[in-house]
Design a protein around this motif. Structure first.
Motif, short mmCIF file in Angstrom:
data_model
loop_
_atom_site.label_atom_id
_atom_site.label_comp_id
_atom_site.label_asym_id
_atom_site.label_seq_id
_atom_site.Cartn_x
_atom_site.Cartn_y
_atom_site.Cartn_z
N LEU A 148 0.82 -1.22 0.00
CA LEU A 148 0.00 0.00 0.00
C LEU A 148 0.86 1.27 0.00
CD1 LEU A 148 -2.61 -1.61 2.27
CD2 LEU A 148 -3.23 -0.44 0.17
N GLY A 149 2.16 1.10 -0.27
CA GLY A 149 3.04 2.26 -0.40
C GLY A 149 3.38 2.93 0.91
N LEU A 150 3.31 2.18 2.02
CA LEU A 150 3.53 2.79 3.33
C LEU A 150 4.89 2.45 3.94
CD1 LEU A 150 0.09 2.24 5.11
CD2 LEU A 150 1.04 4.40 4.30
N GLU A 165 -3.51 7.82 4.95
CA GLU A 165 -2.48 6.87 5.40
C GLU A 165 -3.04 5.93 6.46
OE1 GLU A 165 1.16 10.04 4.54
OE2 GLU A 165 0.32 9.85 6.56
N ARG A 166 -3.86 6.47 7.34
CA ARG A 166 -4.48 5.61 8.37
C ARG A 166 -5.41 4.59 7.73
NH1 ARG A 166 -6.67 9.89 12.40
NH2 ARG A 166 -5.08 11.35 11.77
N GLN A 167 -6.13 5.04 6.71
CA GLN A 167 -7.03 4.12 6.00
C GLN A 167 -6.20 2.96 5.41
OE1 GLN A 167 -9.47 6.29 3.17
NE2 GLN A 167 -11.26 5.42 4.14
N LYS A 168 -5.03 3.31 4.87
CA LYS A 168 -4.18 2.27 4.28
C LYS A 168 -3.66 1.31 5.35
CE LYS A 168 -2.46 5.24 0.60
NZ LYS A 168 -1.26 5.85 0.04
N GLN A 198 -5.10 0.29 -5.40
CA GLN A 198 -4.36 -0.61 -4.50
C GLN A 198 -5.27 -1.07 -3.36
OE1 GLN A 198 -1.39 2.17 -3.30
NE2 GLN A 198 0.11 1.54 -4.83
N ALA A 199 -6.07 -0.14 -2.85
CA ALA A 199 -6.94 -0.46 -1.71
C ALA A 199 -8.00 -1.48 -2.12
CB ALA A 199 -7.61 0.81 -1.19
N ALA A 202 -6.35 -4.76 -2.29
CA ALA A 202 -6.05 -5.27 -0.94
C ALA A 202 -7.31 -5.81 -0.28
CB ALA A 202 -5.42 -4.17 -0.09
N LEU A 203 -8.41 -5.09 -0.46
CA LEU A 203 -9.68 -5.54 0.15
C LEU A 203 -10.13 -6.87 -0.44
CD1 LEU A 203 -12.09 -2.49 0.36
CD2 LEU A 203 -11.44 -4.01 2.22
N CYS A 204 -10.09 -6.95 -1.76
CA CYS A 204 -10.53 -8.20 -2.41
C CYS A 204 -9.62 -9.35 -2.02
CB CYS A 204 -10.59 -8.03 -3.93
SG CYS A 204 -11.89 -6.89 -4.42
N ALA A 205 -8.30 -9.06 -1.95
CA ALA A 205 -7.36 -10.12 -1.57
C ALA A 205 -7.64 -10.59 -0.14
CB ALA A 205 -5.93 -9.61 -1.69
N ALA A 206 -8.03 -9.64 0.72
CA ALA A 206 -8.27 -10.01 2.13
C ALA A 206 -9.49 -10.91 2.29
CB ALA A 206 -8.44 -8.74 2.97
N ALA A 207 -10.33 -10.96 1.27
CA ALA A 207 -11.55 -11.77 1.40
C ALA A 207 -11.66 -12.78 0.26
CB ALA A 207 -12.77 -10.85 1.40
N ALA A 208 -10.51 -13.13 -0.31
CA ALA A 208 -10.56 -14.00 -1.50
C ALA A 208 -10.49 -15.49 -1.18
CB ALA A 208 -9.41 -13.64 -2.44
N GLY A 209 -10.17 -15.82 0.06
CA GLY A 209 -10.00 -17.22 0.40
C GLY A 209 -11.33 -17.94 0.55
N PRO A 210 -11.29 -19.28 0.57
CA PRO A 210 -12.53 -20.01 0.77
C PRO A 210 -13.08 -19.70 2.17
CG PRO A 210 -10.61 -21.46 0.88
CD PRO A 210 -10.11 -20.12 0.48
N GLY A 211 -14.36 -19.53 2.25
CA GLY A 211 -14.97 -19.27 3.56
C GLY A 211 -14.97 -17.82 3.96
N GLN A 212 -14.47 -16.92 3.08
CA GLN A 212 -14.42 -15.50 3.45
C GLN A 212 -15.47 -14.70 2.68
OE1 GLN A 212 -10.11 -14.96 2.52
NE2 GLN A 212 -10.03 -14.06 4.56
#
Ligand SMILES: Nc1ncnc2c1ncn2[C@@H]1O[C@H](COP(=O)(O)OP(=O)(O)OP(=O)(O)O)[C@@H](O)[C@H]1O
Length: 285
Positions: A148-150, A165-168, A198-199, A202-212
């Motif tokens: 996220l460039g931080l 930045e806090r949101q990231k 990017q956000a 990141a959001l989609c990746a955070a919920a891309a697994g099975p069961g998410q």
């Protein structure tokens, strides 16, 4: 085909503040594998719905059943959740809320690392109290921040970061938390256009697994194709429609943003079309 796994089940939900009804949802189910966007005009009740699902309704009266990750957190619960049960639930639900839920005095990196607290056991759990984390986790946190460039702000306290930045940082934390359910309230509201892409990733990746599953309040309708497989249209505290993202028409969006005060909820009546970012952009209020 596998049976759907419900992560959110709402029945007869009514949220009121004094004489005013803020939200009425007769029934809503969100299953594992779904990415759900909640859209609608200002004051529609979008954040209220998300806060209820997060167990953070605030100074309002909530009636009905609210089941999140198979636990009843609404007033229909036979007994209130214990602190330990809340702790477990909190570790399984990733929040990117407007209040941001960062610890102001901790650095960006530490705020990301605490996402993984619930995963630590034994000595690693004990050491985390002294803000000492396993090397592998530290590397994961650094990657999450860099995505996220931080990377240059890793050691800056959250209280000194800008709103964007806090949101990231809260988005980066999801990567370490690995929650089953992500609840995000306008997660890109403070971000510039490139950070917004990017956000979303990141959001989609955070919920891309099975069961998410991912539930996001979205104001920028151009983001719908990136963020959602299903869209809930909310106005005047009522669900006006609930459609697959590919079936959300410009007409449905326009009607939603011009819903007159006091309009009753009704079934979706709009003909399904495939919206493009262009048509969605035209439908912005
Ligand atoms: N604690 C409260 N007491 C009284 N009214 C409240 C309370 N919280 C929210 N409201 C009202 O409930 C309505 C829905 O608010 P909510 O924040 O859910 O809307 P929203 O759809 O998220 O709006 P926006 O797009 O502007 O963020 C608003 O009219 C708001 O003023």
């Amino acid at each position: 085909m596998q049976a759907p796994v419900p992560l959110v089940q709402v029945q007869a939900l009514a949220v009121t503040a004094g004489p005013r009804t803020l939200l009425q949802v007769p029934a809503l189910q969100i299953n594992a594998g779904e990415r759900v966007a909640i859209v609608g005009p200002n004051g529609a009740g979008k954040s209220t719905l998300l806060r209820v699902l997060a167990g953070l309704a605030g100074p309002v009266h909530v009636a009905g059943q609210v089941r999140v990750l198979a636990r009843e957190i609404g007033p229909a619960a036979t007994a209130p959740l214990t602190r330990a049960q809340w702790r477990t639930l909190r570790s399984e639900v990733g929040l990117v809320m407007q209040g941001l839920h960062l610890v102001p005095r901790l650095s960006a990196r530490e705020n990301v690392l605490i996402g993984a607290l619930a995963r630590l056991q034994g000595r690693a759990a004990l050491l985390s109290w002294a803000r000492v984390f396993p090397k592998a986790l530290q590397a994961e946190a650094d990657t999450a921040l860099a995505v996220l460039g931080l990377q240059d702000l890793a050691h800056v306290r959250a209280e000194r970061l800008s709103g964007g930045e806090r949101q990231k940082v809260s988005l980066a934390r999801l990567r370490l938390q690995r929650p089953r359910l992500v609840l995000a309230d306008e997660p890109t509201s403070a971000l510039d256009p490139s950070a917004t892409q990017q956000a979303c990733a990141a959001l989609c990746a955070a919920a891309a697994g099975p069961g998410q599953a991912l539930v996001t309040v979205v104001h920028d309708l151009q983001l719908l194709p990136a963020l959602a497989t299903r869209v809930l249209g909310l106005a005047q505290g009522r669900l006006q429609w609930d459609l697959p993202a590919a079936a959300v028409s410009e007409a449905a969006l326009q009607a939603l943003y011009t819903t007159p005060a006091g309009a009753a909820a009704g079934p979706a009546t709009h003909s399904p079309v495939h919206p493009t970012p262009h048509t969605l952009a035209h439908a912005q209020p």
